[in-house]
Design a protein around this motif. Sequence first.
Motif, PDB file in Angstrom:
ATOM      1  N   MET A  86       1.202  -1.383  -0.190  1.00 43.14           N
ATOM      2  CA  MET A  86      -0.029  -0.546  -0.013  1.00 43.14           C
ATOM      3  C   MET A  86       1.148   1.115   0.233  1.00 43.14           C
ATOM      4  O   MET A  86       0.719   2.292   0.075  1.00 43.14           O
ATOM      5  CB  MET A  86      -0.464  -0.167   1.140  1.00 43.14           C
ATOM      6  N   GLY A  87       1.940   1.227  -0.505  1.00 44.62           N
ATOM      7  CA  GLY A  87       2.937   3.008  -0.394  1.00 44.62           C
ATOM      8  C   GLY A  87       3.545   2.421   0.612  1.00 44.62           C
ATOM      9  O   GLY A  87       3.467   2.050   1.874  1.00 44.62           O
ATOM     10  N   THR A  88       4.249   3.800   0.734  1.00 42.24           N
ATOM     11  CA  THR A  88       4.967   4.478   2.123  1.00 42.24           C
ATOM     12  C   THR A  88       4.436   5.749   1.915  1.00 42.24           C
ATOM     13  O   THR A  88       4.108   6.402   1.355  1.00 42.24           O
ATOM     14  CB  THR A  88       6.197   4.392   1.892  1.00 42.24           C
ATOM     15  N   ASP A  89       4.604   6.111   3.856  1.00 40.44           N
ATOM     16  CA  ASP A  89       4.037   7.955   3.258  1.00 40.44           C
ATOM     17  C   ASP A  89       5.238   8.599   3.245  1.00 40.44           C
ATOM     18  O   ASP A  89       6.310   8.662   3.217  1.00 40.44           O
ATOM     19  CB  ASP A  89       3.070   8.324   4.937  1.00 40.44           C
ATOM     20  N   HIS A  90       4.832   9.633   4.091  1.00 43.72           N
ATOM     21  CA  HIS A  90       6.172  10.947   4.243  1.00 43.72           C
ATOM     22  C   HIS A  90       6.860  10.934   4.763  1.00 43.72           C
ATOM     23  O   HIS A  90       8.785  11.366   4.962  1.00 43.72           O
ATOM     24  CB  HIS A  90       5.583  12.419   4.256  1.00 43.72           C
ATOM     25  N   PHE A  91       7.413   9.658   6.101  1.00 40.73           N
ATOM     26  CA  PHE A  91       8.248   9.068   6.632  1.00 40.73           C
ATOM     27  C   PHE A  91       8.696   8.077   5.802  1.00 40.73           C
ATOM     28  O   PHE A  91       9.862   7.148   6.960  1.00 40.73           O
ATOM     29  CB  PHE A  91       7.877   9.406   8.150  1.00 40.73           C
ATOM     30  N   GLY A  92       8.389   7.205   4.910  1.00 38.98           N
ATOM     31  CA  GLY A  92       8.664   6.349   5.223  1.00 38.98           C
ATOM     32  C   GLY A  92       7.613   4.992   5.535  1.00 38.98           C
ATOM     33  O   GLY A  92       8.453   3.578   5.968  1.00 38.98           O
ATOM     34  N   ARG A  93       7.078   5.449   6.172  1.00 30.77           N
ATOM     35  CA  ARG A  93       6.670   4.105   7.342  1.00 30.77           C
ATOM     36  C   ARG A  93       5.601   3.866   6.164  1.00 30.77           C
ATOM     37  O   ARG A  93       4.951   3.666   5.315  1.00 30.77           O
ATOM     38  CB  ARG A  93       5.219   5.042   7.957  1.00 30.77           C
ATOM     39  N   ASP A  94       5.226   2.097   6.449  1.00 27.37           N
ATOM     40  CA  ASP A  94       4.793   1.273   5.712  1.00 27.37           C
ATOM     41  C   ASP A  94       3.644   1.420   5.532  1.00 27.37           C
ATOM     42  O   ASP A  94       2.724   1.880   7.043  1.00 27.37           O
ATOM     43  CB  ASP A  94       4.834  -0.160   6.353  1.00 27.37           C
TER      44      ASP A  94
END
Length: 285
Positions: free
Chosen positions: A64-72
């Motif tokens: 499902m991609g990652t956010d702006h902090f690289g969190r899954d």
Amino acid sequence: MTEVVALPPSIPTRARWPLSLVVGLILTAGVIATALIALVWTPYDPAAVDIAAKLTAPSAAHWMGTDHFGRDVLSMIMAGAQNSLIVALVAVGVGAGVGTPLGLLAAARGGWIDELVMRGNDLIFAFPALLLAVMITAVMGPGAINAIIAIGVFNIPVFTRVARGAAQGLWTREYVLAARTAGKSRALISLQHILPNLLSLLIVQAAIQFAVGIVAEAGLSYVGLGAQPPAPSWGRMLAEAQTMIGFAPWLAIMPGLAIFVTVLGLSLTGDGLRDLFDPRVRRER
């Protein structure tokens, strides 16, 4: 005199279960299973920051991609399911645990007690649900516990009205009149005869309010009054994604879908339970 005991309505066989109930239970079971699995396993640590992988589109490594902090995002959604379900479940429990006895008391006693209970309900209903929750959490401070209190307070008058309205009709039934003739107190009649016949209605209402609680929790988290970081929250994920929806739409789509599926499952379950317990609906099937 032979004691007359009212039995709660029986549940029909599975073959006669409404389709909405089956679909709703499947969706709800999937969400609950996801929350339980997240207790012991997630693809990545939901709080782990990986700047090198920030804003990665959905791929084999990050479904499902990652956010702006690289969190899954998948890991965060799985962990966020726990928070949403727990807050909504406890809040509905608070509403039912306080509202149902109040409704039974109002129906049993009548008079000024009934008037006092219902005017208190009107006072709470005078405020929109989310506004009331915002007011409570703004005064008491943000956090999951205060979100539970806020949503629970809103649920109290809902269950009070449902219990009172249904109980008033049951007080004129023959088995209740027989119990009163036998010398039973109003409190004992409410527990032994009225409450068992209200259970199916209360279960349906609880399923509906559970869905409302999920939305309310997401709304509180969206404005920063729900669960606080680092605890994952679907509502806060939506809030953080609003400025990046143009180039990272998955950040809003994924938690939005999680909320949609959960609320849809609970709503279908509530509708299905209503059809299942309603004898008029069963006769039409």
